[in-house]
Design a protein around this motif. Structure first.
Motif, PDB file in Angstrom:
ATOM      1  N   SER A   4       0.832  -1.207   0.000  1.00  0.00           N
ATOM      2  CA  SER A   4       0.000   0.000   0.000  1.00  0.00           C
ATOM      3  C   SER A   4       0.866   1.256   0.000  1.00  0.00           C
ATOM      4  O   SER A   4       0.531   2.256  -0.639  1.00  0.00           O
ATOM      5  CB  SER A   4      -0.929  -0.004   1.210  1.00  0.00           C
ATOM      6  OG  SER A   4      -0.186   0.001   2.418  1.00  0.00           O
ATOM      7  N   ARG A   5       1.989   1.203   0.711  1.00  0.00           N
ATOM      8  CA  ARG A   5       2.898   2.348   0.685  1.00  0.00           C
ATOM      9  C   ARG A   5       3.515   2.532  -0.690  1.00  0.00           C
ATOM     10  O   ARG A   5       3.698   3.656  -1.147  1.00  0.00           O
ATOM     11  CB  ARG A   5       3.998   2.159   1.731  1.00  0.00           C
ATOM     12  CG  ARG A   5       3.532   2.308   3.167  1.00  0.00           C
ATOM     13  CD  ARG A   5       4.718   2.348   4.105  1.00  0.00           C
ATOM     14  NE  ARG A   5       4.307   2.615   5.475  1.00  0.00           N
ATOM     15  CZ  ARG A   5       5.153   2.775   6.489  1.00  0.00           C
ATOM     16  NH1 ARG A   5       6.470   2.687   6.261  1.00  0.00           N
ATOM     17  NH2 ARG A   5       4.708   3.016   7.700  1.00  0.00           N
ATOM     18  N   LYS A   7       2.176   1.741  -3.538  1.00  0.00           N
ATOM     19  CA  LYS A   7       1.168   2.272  -4.452  1.00  0.00           C
ATOM     20  C   LYS A   7       0.910   3.754  -4.232  1.00  0.00           C
ATOM     21  O   LYS A   7       0.442   4.447  -5.141  1.00  0.00           O
ATOM     22  CB  LYS A   7      -0.144   1.499  -4.294  1.00  0.00           C
ATOM     23  CG  LYS A   7      -0.101   0.078  -4.814  1.00  0.00           C
ATOM     24  CD  LYS A   7      -1.503  -0.491  -4.960  1.00  0.00           C
ATOM     25  CE  LYS A   7      -2.250  -0.507  -3.659  1.00  0.00           C
ATOM     26  NZ  LYS A   7      -3.604  -1.109  -3.799  1.00  0.00           N
ATOM     27  N   SER A   8       1.195   4.250  -3.036  1.00  0.00           N
ATOM     28  CA  SER A   8       0.980   5.667  -2.765  1.00  0.00           C
ATOM     29  C   SER A   8       2.068   6.558  -3.344  1.00  0.00           C
ATOM     30  O   SER A   8       1.906   7.780  -3.380  1.00  0.00           O
ATOM     31  CB  SER A   8       0.887   5.898  -1.255  1.00  0.00           C
ATOM     32  OG  SER A   8       2.121   5.613  -0.624  1.00  0.00           O
ATOM     33  N   LYS A  10       4.177   8.422  -6.113  1.00  0.00           N
ATOM     34  CA  LYS A  10       3.903   8.936  -7.452  1.00  0.00           C
ATOM     35  C   LYS A  10       4.841   8.288  -8.470  1.00  0.00           C
ATOM     36  O   LYS A  10       5.995   7.969  -8.158  1.00  0.00           O
ATOM     37  CB  LYS A  10       4.067  10.454  -7.484  1.00  0.00           C
ATOM     38  CG  LYS A  10       3.066  11.205  -6.634  1.00  0.00           C
ATOM     39  CD  LYS A  10       3.419  12.670  -6.517  1.00  0.00           C
ATOM     40  CE  LYS A  10       3.475  13.357  -7.869  1.00  0.00           C
ATOM     41  NZ  LYS A  10       3.768  14.793  -7.729  1.00  0.00           N
ATOM     42  N   GLU A  68       3.875  11.449   4.708  1.00  0.00           N
ATOM     43  CA  GLU A  68       2.950  10.444   5.220  1.00  0.00           C
ATOM     44  C   GLU A  68       2.467  10.810   6.623  1.00  0.00           C
ATOM     45  O   GLU A  68       1.268  10.712   6.924  1.00  0.00           O
ATOM     46  CB  GLU A  68       3.631   9.082   5.238  1.00  0.00           C
ATOM     47  CG  GLU A  68       2.721   7.960   5.717  1.00  0.00           C
ATOM     48  CD  GLU A  68       3.439   6.618   5.754  1.00  0.00           C
ATOM     49  OE1 GLU A  68       2.759   5.588   5.891  1.00  0.00           O
ATOM     50  OE2 GLU A  68       4.682   6.618   5.653  1.00  0.00           O
ATOM     51  N   LEU A 171       4.575  11.492  -2.406  1.00  0.00           N
ATOM     52  CA  LEU A 171       3.445  10.572  -2.355  1.00  0.00           C
ATOM     53  C   LEU A 171       2.207  11.243  -2.935  1.00  0.00           C
ATOM     54  O   LEU A 171       2.144  12.463  -3.088  1.00  0.00           O
ATOM     55  CB  LEU A 171       3.173  10.151  -0.902  1.00  0.00           C
ATOM     56  CG  LEU A 171       4.366   9.598  -0.121  1.00  0.00           C
ATOM     57  CD1 LEU A 171       3.953   9.304   1.316  1.00  0.00           C
ATOM     58  CD2 LEU A 171       4.931   8.358  -0.787  1.00  0.00           C
ATOM     59  N   ARG A 172       1.228  10.440  -3.255  1.00  0.00           N
ATOM     60  CA  ARG A 172      -0.052  10.947  -3.750  1.00  0.00           C
ATOM     61  C   ARG A 172      -0.961  11.218  -2.559  1.00  0.00           C
ATOM     62  O   ARG A 172      -1.278  10.313  -1.788  1.00  0.00           O
ATOM     63  CB  ARG A 172      -0.698   9.931  -4.702  1.00  0.00           C
ATOM     64  CG  ARG A 172       0.075   9.694  -5.987  1.00  0.00           C
ATOM     65  CD  ARG A 172      -0.661   8.762  -6.942  1.00  0.00           C
ATOM     66  NE  ARG A 172      -0.868   7.433  -6.355  1.00  0.00           N
ATOM     67  CZ  ARG A 172      -2.045   6.969  -5.967  1.00  0.00           C
ATOM     68  NH1 ARG A 172      -3.124   7.727  -6.081  1.00  0.00           N
ATOM     69  NH2 ARG A 172      -2.153   5.764  -5.464  1.00  0.00           N
ATOM     70  N   ARG A 174      -4.004  11.708  -2.567  1.00  0.00           N
ATOM     71  CA  ARG A 174      -5.274  10.997  -2.703  1.00  0.00           C
ATOM     72  C   ARG A 174      -5.205   9.587  -2.119  1.00  0.00           C
ATOM     73  O   ARG A 174      -6.226   9.018  -1.738  1.00  0.00           O
ATOM     74  CB  ARG A 174      -5.697  10.963  -4.173  1.00  0.00           C
ATOM     75  CG  ARG A 174      -7.104  10.423  -4.396  1.00  0.00           C
ATOM     76  CD  ARG A 174      -7.585  10.741  -5.792  1.00  0.00           C
ATOM     77  NE  ARG A 174      -7.651  12.170  -6.014  1.00  0.00           N
ATOM     78  CZ  ARG A 174      -8.649  12.934  -5.603  1.00  0.00           C
ATOM     79  NH1 ARG A 174      -9.648  12.414  -4.930  1.00  0.00           N
ATOM     80  NH2 ARG A 174      -8.639  14.221  -5.849  1.00  0.00           N
ATOM     81  N   SER A 175      -4.017   9.025  -2.048  1.00  0.00           N
ATOM     82  CA  SER A 175      -3.904   7.689  -1.461  1.00  0.00           C
ATOM     83  C   SER A 175      -4.216   7.706   0.034  1.00  0.00           C
ATOM     84  O   SER A 175      -4.554   6.670   0.610  1.00  0.00           O
ATOM     85  CB  SER A 175      -2.497   7.139  -1.696  1.00  0.00           C
ATOM     86  OG  SER A 175      -1.525   7.949  -1.039  1.00  0.00           O
ATOM     87  N   ALA A 178      -8.342   9.954  -0.159  1.00  0.00           N
ATOM     88  CA  ALA A 178      -9.400   9.322  -0.956  1.00  0.00           C
ATOM     89  C   ALA A 178     -10.435  10.383  -1.351  1.00  0.00           C
ATOM     90  O   ALA A 178     -10.095  11.393  -1.950  1.00  0.00           O
ATOM     91  CB  ALA A 178     -10.020   8.162  -0.189  1.00  0.00           C
TER      92      ALA A 178
END
Length: 743
Positions: A4-5, A7-8, A10, A68, A171-172, A174-175, A178
């Protein structure tokens, strides 16, 4: 957890990180093989670039960790407001690391340029004078070191360029956020809060950076954060700008004024006569930039009287003026009056405090109170405090105790509470204490400054009181007039391009002594919290109805928005109709208008209900309400999308009170230019030949922002004055022609 990290992160961050690692490894290897045989000055560029890449990679890791932590704190603070200070500290820490990363990225760009020049120099020198340096192998046209060196240079240039476009976020967001609307609001609240404080610091207001409690900037930032709530639906900033561009394209048709009455000549005469005082109040360099784009510093210094410092002691003294009393000089020089007419004034740079000038004009038997519009950063803060607030009986003393129509007075008394613009109300209250700050008590011996001038047997006994102001000054002057009208029945307020600052009941009640002059499409007369909220929805609506727009992008927006609002709208009645539906009309008809872009398709009705947006010039109808069979899927989604916009605006924003323009609203509009004029006619001649008309307008028609190329230029005060002059010249010529026909 690790997936999950990952995927967050960019995609741009991954690419930049891999490239920096490659530069670091390749650079280290080249230094290792070149150090024994090459001079130190030949490998310094490689060392610098490699070290910068390593520092950048470590900075990216640390920035990601801090980001984060910041995102998690923002998510928690949206539920628990107590940890807002912790959120602020986290955000500042993340901001420092991102700026440090930007400095390293700039250093990498400079190092890459330095490396390219040095490598070209050293390689060319080795061709002429071969050396034992291993890097000189690149000049032989063979060898693996040459290929390695070329690959290293490519990676260095790639890293330097790509980091200019990927931004500072690792990082994004939105991750983590949401589609949580409150979390996005909290995030942008911190963004705007710190940005505004840094801008104020750049203007010399360092104290704003050290404020820890909730102040005016906090309120403005919170309001701006609420207005960027569309990010929760997945709508990007560029998509919103595309919708605004399409909205401007659709807004070009002119509005017919055939059913409107022409403005009364006496109001236009007064507005034109006292307009110069409202414009003269801008004693700073702001308007000189518009008048003299190149020589504005010289023009401003001349208006300030810098070239005649020997007259300083004879100039009027104003609170907050500079040591040579330049603001008083600039004001009097613009209105071309003697120094004895200026009795009191203030030039301040404090929030919710207005700059003003009080003049006594014996030749027209008037006292003129001029209030400056937006010129300083503090004035922008006053503008930004746009949340509605309660108006007390003291704020409306002129209506409750003044000489207005009994029906209007009864309406105001029976309809409390009444609302106004918070920042403008606070500025008007403070200005009242400066102008005539004494309690309304006839038995009291204390009198304010204005009362001392107008008392029986005083210097200005029987004089009229004229309050004038442009933009913010006009709105503050309106609320000041609402307090003073009961004491001075000969008072009148002329507001040029004011902000909507009071609710509809108060706006209608003060028509007898307040005149608002609006020039064409100027944005300030339509700027309010609700108008900005409607503009967001209208921009997406314009994007949906454009035939050249990408249907796939529109469908994606609709799908994102519906998913974003699923949790927000849970428990809300689908057929609920908020009380935003208002009625207004001209002389012989009534028109209904849905200010919140409501789609009534959810009601049990089969008729052709459509969504209508009136932007002041045109009406836009939602084409997705009744689509053909082959477009049912897209049409249904977009219809739900537009309905979701309406519901989210009311649920998320707390349904703020609509603000209106005060008093009698006069709209000055240019007429269509004659087609007989040759194209080679100069711009100045075309401008002088332009004709204008002034109409009494419905204040409800100014509740939506008109996206126009001239919306900001129309707010310049001299444009309004020029149009007023043209209207009066046309009316005088018409009256003279009628008299000649009678004779």
């Amino acid at each position: 957890m690790w997936w999950s990290r990952l995927k967050s992160i960019k995609i741009g961050t991954i690419i930049a990180g891999v490239a920096n690692v490659a530069v670091m490894i390749l650079g280290g290897f080249l230094v290792y093989i070149a150090f024994p045989s090459c001079d130190g000055h030949k490998i310094y560029p490689i060392v610098f670039v490699s070290m910068a890449a390593g520092i950048k990679f470590c900075t990216m890791i640390k920035t990601g960790i801090v980001q984060e932590e910041t995102a998690k704190t923002v998510v928690d603070s949206a539920v628990n407001t107590i940890i807002r200070n912790e959120r602020r500290i986290r955000y500042k820490t993340w901001l420092r690391w991102t700026r440090f990363a930007m400095v390293i990225a700039f250093f990498q760009l400079v190092s890459a340029t330095y490396l390219m020049f040095n490598m070209a120099k050293y390689v060319s020198n080795d061709r002429v004078h071969p050396s034992r340096c291993a890097l000189g192998v690149a000049s032989d046209g063979n060898g693996w070191i040459r290929k390695l060196l070329v690959l290293f240079v490519i990676f260095v240039c790639f890293v330097a360029l790509v980091q200019c476009f990927i931004g500072s976020d690792v990082l994004r967001w939105r991750s983590f956020y949401a589609t949580q609307d409150d979390v996005w609001k909290a995030h942008y609240h911190e963004v705007f809060d710190y940005t505004i404080r840094e801008i104020m610091c750049c203007f010399g207001r360092v104290e704003y950076l050290t404020v820890s409690e909730e102040d005016e900037i906090y309120s403005v930032a919170k309001l701006l954060g609420d207005l960027v709530a569309y990010r929760a639906s997945g709508t990007g900033h560029l998509e919103l700008l595309a919708g605004l561009a399409l909205l401007q394209k659709h807004s070009q048709s002119s509005l017919s004024y055939e059913e409107f009455l022409e403005a009364p000549k006496e109001r236009l005469d007064g507005a034109a006569t006292f307009h110069k005082f409202a414009e003269a109040a801008y004693t700073g360099p702001l308007l000189d930039v518009g008048r003299n784009l190149v020589l504005f510093p010289c023009a401003w210094l001349y208006r300030q009287g810098v070239l005649s410092l020997w007259t300083r002691n004879r100039r009027p003294v104003l609170d907050g003026d500079n040591w040579w009393r330049g603001h008083a000089t600039a004001f009097l020089k613009y209105v071309n009056l003697s120094q004895d007419v200026l009795r009191r004034g203030r030039v301040c740079k404090e929030r919710c405090k207005a700059a003003y000038f009080i003049l006594v004009l014996h030749h027209v038997r008037s006292i003129v109170i001029t209030i400056r519009g937006t010129e300083t950063p503090e004035d922008l803060i006053t503008d930004g405090l746009g949340n509605e607030c309660l108006l007390s009986e003291e704020d409306l003393d002129g209506l409750l105790n003044g000489n207005i129509k009994p029906c209007m007075k009864e309406t105001v008394k029976s309809s409390f509470p009444r609302y106004g613009h918070f920042g403008i109300r606070e500025a008007a209250r403070e200005l009242f204490m400066q102008v005539d700050g004494n309690p309304r008590d006839d038995s009291s011996d204390s009198t304010g400054f204005l009362s001392s001038l107008l008392r029986a047997g005083g210097e200005c006994d029987g004089y009229n009181v004229q309050i004038v102001g442009h933009s913010l000054g006009g709105s503050i002057g309106t609320l000041l007039g609402l307090r003073l009208y009961g004491r001075f029945p000969n008072l009148h307020v002329y507001a040029y391009g004011p902000l909507p600052c009071i609710d509809s009941v108060v706006a209608n009640a003060c028509t007898e002594f307040v005149t608002s002059i609006i020039y064409d499409n100027e944005f300030s007369a339509r700027l309010s919290v609700r108008s900005i909220m409607r503009l967001r929805a209208a921009a997406i609506m314009a994007l949906s109805q454009d035939t050249t727009a990408d249907a796939t992008m529109i469908f994606r927006l609709a799908r994102r928005f519906l998913c974003a609002n699923k949790c927000v709208l849970r428990g809300v009645d689908v057929n609920h109709r908020p009380e935003d539906h208002q009625v207004f009309g001209g002389d012989n008809k009534e028109m209904t208008r849905d200010f919140s872009l409501q789609n009534e398709a959810g009601a049990n009705s089969t008729n052709q209900n459509v969504v209508v947006i009136d932007d002041g010039d045109n009406e836009f109808i939602n084409p997705f309400h009744d689509f053909s069979a082959e477009k049912n899927r897209l049409g249904d989604s977009v219809s739900q999308f537009m309905e979701g916009i309406h519901k989210s605006e009311n649920v998320l924003a707390g349904n703020p009170i609509e603000m209106f323009l005060p008093g009698l609203v006069i709209h000055v509009v240019p007429q269509q230019k004659s087609m007989d004029m040759p194209l080679w006619t100069s711009w100045r001649k075309q401008q002088s030949a332009q004709s204008y008309k002034a109409f009494i307008a419905n204040r409800e028609s100014f509740t939506d922002i008109v996206v126009s190329p001239s919306m900001f230029l129309d707010h310049l005060p001299w444009r309004c004055y020029h149009a007023l002059q043209k209207v009066l010249e046309a009316q005088n010529a018409h009256d003279a022609a009628k008299e000649s026909q009678i004779v």
